[in-house]
Design a protein around this motif. Structure first.
Motif, mmCIF file in Angstrom:
data_model
loop_
_atom_site.group_PDB
_atom_site.id
_atom_site.type_symbol
_atom_site.label_atom_id
_atom_site.label_comp_id
_atom_site.label_asym_id
_atom_site.label_seq_id
_atom_site.Cartn_x
_atom_site.Cartn_y
_atom_site.Cartn_z
ATOM 1 N N ALA A 1 -31.240 -0.872 3.664
ATOM 2 C CA ALA A 1 -30.668 -1.334 2.394
ATOM 3 C C ALA A 1 -29.144 -1.306 2.460
ATOM 4 O O ALA A 1 -28.476 -2.230 1.980
ATOM 5 C CB ALA A 1 -31.175 -0.473 1.239
ATOM 6 N N GLU A 2 -28.586 -0.267 3.062
ATOM 7 C CA GLU A 2 -27.133 -0.169 3.214
ATOM 8 C C GLU A 2 -26.603 -1.332 4.050
ATOM 9 O O GLU A 2 -25.596 -1.951 3.708
ATOM 10 C CB GLU A 2 -26.774 1.162 3.874
ATOM 11 C CG GLU A 2 -25.301 1.380 4.077
ATOM 12 C CD GLU A 2 -24.556 1.761 2.816
ATOM 13 O OE1 GLU A 2 -23.323 1.705 2.841
ATOM 14 O OE2 GLU A 2 -25.193 2.104 1.808
ATOM 15 N N VAL A 3 -27.291 -1.647 5.132
ATOM 16 C CA VAL A 3 -26.876 -2.757 5.994
ATOM 17 C C VAL A 3 -26.959 -4.077 5.228
ATOM 18 O O VAL A 3 -26.054 -4.908 5.311
ATOM 19 C CB VAL A 3 -27.712 -2.790 7.290
ATOM 20 C CG1 VAL A 3 -27.577 -4.121 8.016
ATOM 21 C CG2 VAL A 3 -27.291 -1.646 8.203
ATOM 22 N N ARG A 4 -28.028 -4.270 4.468
ATOM 23 C CA ARG A 4 -28.153 -5.504 3.672
ATOM 24 C C ARG A 4 -26.996 -5.626 2.688
ATOM 25 O O ARG A 4 -26.379 -6.683 2.566
ATOM 26 C CB ARG A 4 -29.483 -5.527 2.914
ATOM 27 C CG ARG A 4 -30.647 -6.033 3.718
ATOM 28 C CD ARG A 4 -31.859 -6.319 2.837
ATOM 29 N NE ARG A 4 -32.267 -5.179 2.032
ATOM 30 C CZ ARG A 4 -33.117 -4.236 2.428
ATOM 31 N NH1 ARG A 4 -33.664 -4.292 3.622
ATOM 32 N NH2 ARG A 4 -33.440 -3.248 1.630
ATOM 33 N N ASP A 5 -26.687 -4.534 1.995
ATOM 34 C CA ASP A 5 -25.595 -4.557 1.014
ATOM 35 C C ASP A 5 -24.250 -4.829 1.684
ATOM 36 O O ASP A 5 -23.446 -5.623 1.191
ATOM 37 C CB ASP A 5 -25.528 -3.234 0.249
ATOM 38 C CG ASP A 5 -26.716 -3.020 -0.673
ATOM 39 O OD1 ASP A 5 -27.468 -3.991 -0.926
ATOM 40 O OD2 ASP A 5 -26.901 -1.875 -1.127
ATOM 41 N N LEU A 6 -24.009 -4.164 2.794
ATOM 42 C CA LEU A 6 -22.743 -4.365 3.495
ATOM 43 C C LEU A 6 -22.634 -5.776 4.067
ATOM 44 O O LEU A 6 -21.540 -6.346 4.114
ATOM 45 C CB LEU A 6 -22.578 -3.330 4.606
ATOM 46 C CG LEU A 6 -22.317 -1.902 4.134
ATOM 47 C CD1 LEU A 6 -22.370 -0.943 5.318
ATOM 48 C CD2 LEU A 6 -20.985 -1.802 3.419
#
Length: 95
Positions: free
Chosen positions: A39-44
């Motif tokens: 999720a962090e990678v998607r957001d970034l």
């Protein structure tokens, strides 16, 4: 790579393509098991894509401080990221 060690540092570097081959492979293995980091990678990735289209020169000129300070900040940021990557590699080797 355990979740407590990856965090935003690795996710950000992964999104920007700044990891070497071994670190990228380790990040991908971790991402395959960690929904929080995925999720962090998607957001970034969304933020990174949005920033790619911004006119950097115009943004820098509009900042309330001198562009030469931005260059120094960028250099220090890269140096710190490289040092953290080296340290992370040493910790992974000991694990």
């Amino acid at each position: 790579m355990s979740h407590d060690r990856c965090g935003a540092r690795i996710a950000g570097a992964y999104v920007l393509g700044a990891l070497d081959t071994d670190d990228a492979a380790a990040a991908e293995r971790h991402l395959s098991r960690c929904p929080l980091c995925r999720a962090e990678v998607r957001d970034l990735a969304v933020v990174s894509t949005a920033l790619e289209g911004l006119p950097l020169r115009e943004l820098l000129v509009s900042l309330p401080f001198a562009p030469d300070r931005v260059e120094g900040l960028a250099r220090r940021t890269v140096e710190r990221a490289e040092a953290e990557a080296r340290e992370s590699g040493r910790r992974d080797d000991r694990a």
